[in-house]
Design a protein around this motif. Structure first.
Motif, short mmCIF file in Angstrom:
data_model
loop_
_atom_site.label_atom_id
_atom_site.label_comp_id
_atom_site.label_asym_id
_atom_site.label_seq_id
_atom_site.Cartn_x
_atom_site.Cartn_y
_atom_site.Cartn_z
N THR B 33 0.88 -1.05 0.23
CA THR B 33 0.04 0.34 -0.16
C THR B 33 0.69 1.58 -0.03
O THR B 33 0.58 2.42 -0.81
N ALA B 34 1.70 1.30 0.55
CA ALA B 34 2.40 2.68 0.31
C ALA B 34 4.03 2.92 -0.34
O ALA B 34 4.29 3.47 -1.08
N ALA B 35 3.64 1.73 -1.47
CA ALA B 35 4.28 1.42 -2.36
C ALA B 35 3.70 2.19 -3.62
O ALA B 35 4.27 2.20 -4.44
N GLY B 36 2.11 1.44 -3.15
CA GLY B 36 1.88 2.39 -4.46
C GLY B 36 1.56 0.80 -5.35
O GLY B 36 1.16 0.68 -6.29
N ILE B 37 1.47 -0.45 -5.11
CA ILE B 37 0.76 -1.20 -4.83
C ILE B 37 -0.01 -2.17 -4.44
O ILE B 37 -0.54 -2.20 -3.54
N ASP B 38 -1.36 -2.28 -5.42
CA ASP B 38 -2.79 -3.01 -5.11
C ASP B 38 -2.58 -4.19 -4.36
O ASP B 38 -2.32 -5.18 -5.80
N LEU B 39 -2.80 -4.79 -3.39
CA LEU B 39 -2.94 -6.20 -3.10
C LEU B 39 -4.06 -6.51 -3.59
O LEU B 39 -5.01 -6.41 -2.97
N ALA B 40 -3.86 -7.37 -4.85
CA ALA B 40 -4.80 -7.58 -5.43
C ALA B 40 -6.07 -9.91 -4.67
O ALA B 40 -7.55 -8.94 -4.79
N ILE B 162 13.75 -6.63 -1.99
CA ILE B 162 12.91 -6.56 -3.33
C ILE B 162 12.30 -5.25 -3.57
O ILE B 162 12.36 -4.26 -4.70
N LEU B 163 11.96 -4.40 -2.82
CA LEU B 163 10.70 -3.76 -2.74
C LEU B 163 11.66 -2.09 -3.63
O LEU B 163 10.78 -1.73 -4.26
N PRO B 164 12.85 -2.23 -3.29
CA PRO B 164 13.25 -0.82 -4.30
C PRO B 164 12.87 -1.16 -5.85
O PRO B 164 13.23 -0.11 -6.46
N SER B 165 13.52 -2.36 -6.44
CA SER B 165 13.48 -3.23 -7.24
C SER B 165 12.55 -2.61 -8.24
O SER B 165 11.55 -3.05 -9.17
N LEU B 166 10.85 -2.34 -7.31
CA LEU B 166 9.58 -2.75 -7.85
C LEU B 166 8.59 -1.50 -8.54
O LEU B 166 9.01 -0.40 -7.93
N THR B 167 7.85 -1.02 -9.39
CA THR B 167 7.95 0.03 -9.79
C THR B 167 5.90 0.32 -9.90
O THR B 167 5.38 -0.88 -9.31
N GLY B 168 6.08 1.06 -8.57
CA GLY B 168 4.98 1.16 -7.93
C GLY B 168 3.69 2.73 -8.75
O GLY B 168 4.73 3.14 -9.17
N GLY B 169 2.46 2.45 -8.62
CA GLY B 169 1.96 3.54 -8.64
C GLY B 169 2.16 4.79 -7.59
O GLY B 169 2.80 4.73 -6.61
N ALA B 170 0.88 5.70 -7.91
CA ALA B 170 0.43 7.27 -7.00
C ALA B 170 0.58 5.94 -5.60
O ALA B 170 -0.64 5.18 -5.55
N PRO B 171 1.19 6.01 -4.36
CA PRO B 171 0.77 5.66 -2.92
C PRO B 171 -1.29 5.81 -2.81
O PRO B 171 -1.27 7.08 -3.64
N VAL B 172 -1.69 5.07 -2.49
CA VAL B 172 -3.21 4.91 -2.12
C VAL B 172 -3.03 5.39 -0.64
O VAL B 172 -3.22 4.87 0.67
N ILE B 173 -3.77 7.15 -0.64
CA ILE B 173 -4.02 7.71 0.94
C ILE B 173 -5.30 6.96 1.68
O ILE B 173 -6.04 6.78 0.32
N SER B 174 -5.46 6.65 3.00
CA SER B 174 -6.41 6.57 3.65
C SER B 174 -6.68 7.72 4.18
O SER B 174 -5.83 8.10 4.76
#
Lengths: 239, 239
Positions: B33-40, B162-174
Motif C-alpha cells: 500500500t505504501a509503495a503504490g501497489i494494490d494487493l489484489a 526487493i521493494l526498491p526494485s518494484l515499480t509502484g504507482g501513486a500510493p493509495v492514501i487513506s
C-alpha cells in the motif's frame, strides 16, 4: 487422509490494504481440524463482484465445504450476498423470514429498520439462514457455501451454530517436539522417518528463543499409535 | 486506480491446520500500500506441488507481482522451489552462486554444509537471488514471482531488499473517521457520498468499544484533495 475438505474465502478491501488483520481464518482452521475437515485452501479477495464470483465458483467446485467471511453488512460496499447469488445463478431479494428476524431485533432495540438495514435481508433463493445471536442479521447457506459475517465475534458465533451440521472425518491429531538442533541437522533423520511413516505428515518449523536455535517438529495424522511410535523414535534419535 | 497489482501466496500446512498464524500477509499488505501497489488477492495452499503450481500460474498471469512465503528450508516438506520451477517449466538444480553463499555462511558458523542444507541452493534456471541477511539461504525471483521464506523476520528482510526494485504507482492514501452511530444509520449518507466521489473507495467497519457502538469509516484513493473534501463532508454530516 481422505477427510472432507474445506475452503475459506475472506472478502474485504480492509484485509488487502493492511488496515485489518484477518483472524477468522485461524479460528476456522482450528475448528475444522478438530472436526475432521481438512482446510485445503484460503483465498482473500477484494469487495469486487467478479472477484467474489470467480473465487466462490472455484472453491465450491474444489472442496466439500466453503466458508466466507465479510461483506454482509448494511453499507454500499457489502456486496457478498448478491455476488454469491450470481455465482450460483440464483435470484436474490429481500426474503420474508430474514426481514422478520431484523424487524423483531430492531423493534426490541427501538431502532428504525431503514432501507440500508433491509439490505441485510437480501437472501439468495433456496438458501437456508445461519443464526446471528450477536446482531441478528443472518448469514446463509447456499449449495456448499456458508456465508458469514466478517466481525470476528459474529463469525465465531455463526460457525459454532453450523459446525454440528457438517460431516467430518476422523480428526487429524498432531504431536510436536522441540528439538534444540539446527534444522539442517534435523532434516536428514526427519526425511527418513517421514518415508517410514507414509500415513503421517511431518513439518519442521525453526525457532529462535532467547538466543537458542531449534525446530519444532510436528507430526500429523489419524493413526494415533503410528504418531506415538514416530514421535518416540524422533525423541530417541535427538534425545 | 490503475496501480500495479500484487498477489500473495502463502505456502504451508501449518497455516491451514491452525498451528501457525500467518503474519506475512499483513506485513506485505502494508508495505505494498505504501509503495503504490494494490494487493489484489491472497491465497494459502498446502505443501503440495500441484496446489503450488496451479496457484503460481494463476496469480502470475493475473497480477503484476507475485510474492510467496514458506517452504524454502532444508527439510523434506520444503518443496516450494521445485514447484515454482515446474510452474515456469524451468530446470532446477543446485546453483553455484547459491551454493557459495551457503558454503561461506556455514564455514563461518563451523557447521557442516550437508545434503539437506544443500537443497537450499536449488534455484530455478534463469532466476535471480534474493539476499537473506538473517540465515543466508537465498530466496529468488523468476518471472514476476518473488519466492521468500516463511519465518517472519526473514520474509520481512527479503521484502525490504526487493521493494526498491518494484515499480509502484501513486500510493493509495487513506483517511478514517470514527462515527458513534449504528452502521445502519451511516449506510445511506455514506452511499450518497460514495456516489459523489467515484474516484474514492469507502469502507465501513463496525466496532464496539467499552459498550459504545459505532463504525470506523475509511476512505481510500490517490486524490488527496478529494479525500479531504469527502471526509470534511462526512464529519459535518455526523458532527
Amino acid at each position: 487422509m481422505s477427510n472432507p475438505t474445506g475452503a475459506m474465502l475472506v472478502i474485504g478491501d480492509e484485509i488487502l490494504s493492511g488496515r485489518t488483520r484477518d483472524s477468522n481464518t485461524n479460528h476456522l482452521a482450528c475448528a475444522l481440524t478438530a472436526a475432521g475437515i481438512d482446510l485445503a485452501e484460503v483465498r482473500v479477495v477484494r469487495d469486487d463482484a467478479e472477484a467474489i464470483i470467480a473465487a466462490v465458483r472455484a472453491l465450491s467446485a474444489a472442496c466439500t465445504y466453503v466458508f466466507t467471511s465479510g461483506g454482509i453488512g448494511p453499507t454500499h460496499d457489502d456486496i457478498t450476498a448478491d455476488a454469491v447469488a450470481r455465482a450460483f445463478d440464483a435470484a436474490i431479494d429481500i426474503r420474508e423470514d430474514a426481514r422478520a428476524i431484523l424487524a423483531a431485533h430492531y423493534e426490541r432495540a427501538g431502532t428504525d429498520l431503514n432501507a440500508a438495514r433491509l439490505r441485510m435481508a437480501r437472501i439468495p433463493e433456496g438458501a437456508s439462514l445461519i443464526e446471528n445471536p450477536v446482531s441478528a442479521a443472518p448469514g446463509f447457506i447456499i449449495g456448499n457455501v456458508h456465508v458469514m459475517a466478517g466481525v470476528p465475534s459474529i463469525f465465531e458465533a455463526m460457525l459454532a451454530s453450523i459446525l454440528p451440521s457438517l460431516t467430518g472425518g476422523a480428526p487429524v491429531i498432531s504431536r510436536n517436539l522441540d528439538i534444540h538442533r539446527a534444522e539442517g541437522d534435523i532434516a536428514g533423520p526427519l526425511a527418513d522417518l517421514a518415508a517410514r511413516y507414509p500415513q503421517l505428515s511431518f513439518g519442521s518449523y525453526p525457532f529462535q528463543r532467547s538466543g537458542v536455535h531449534g525446530a519444532n517438529v510436528v507430526a500429523r495424522g489419524q493413526d494415533v499409535s503410528a504418531l506415538d511410535a514416530a514421535m518416540a523414535e524422533l525423541a530417541e534419535h535427538f534425545g
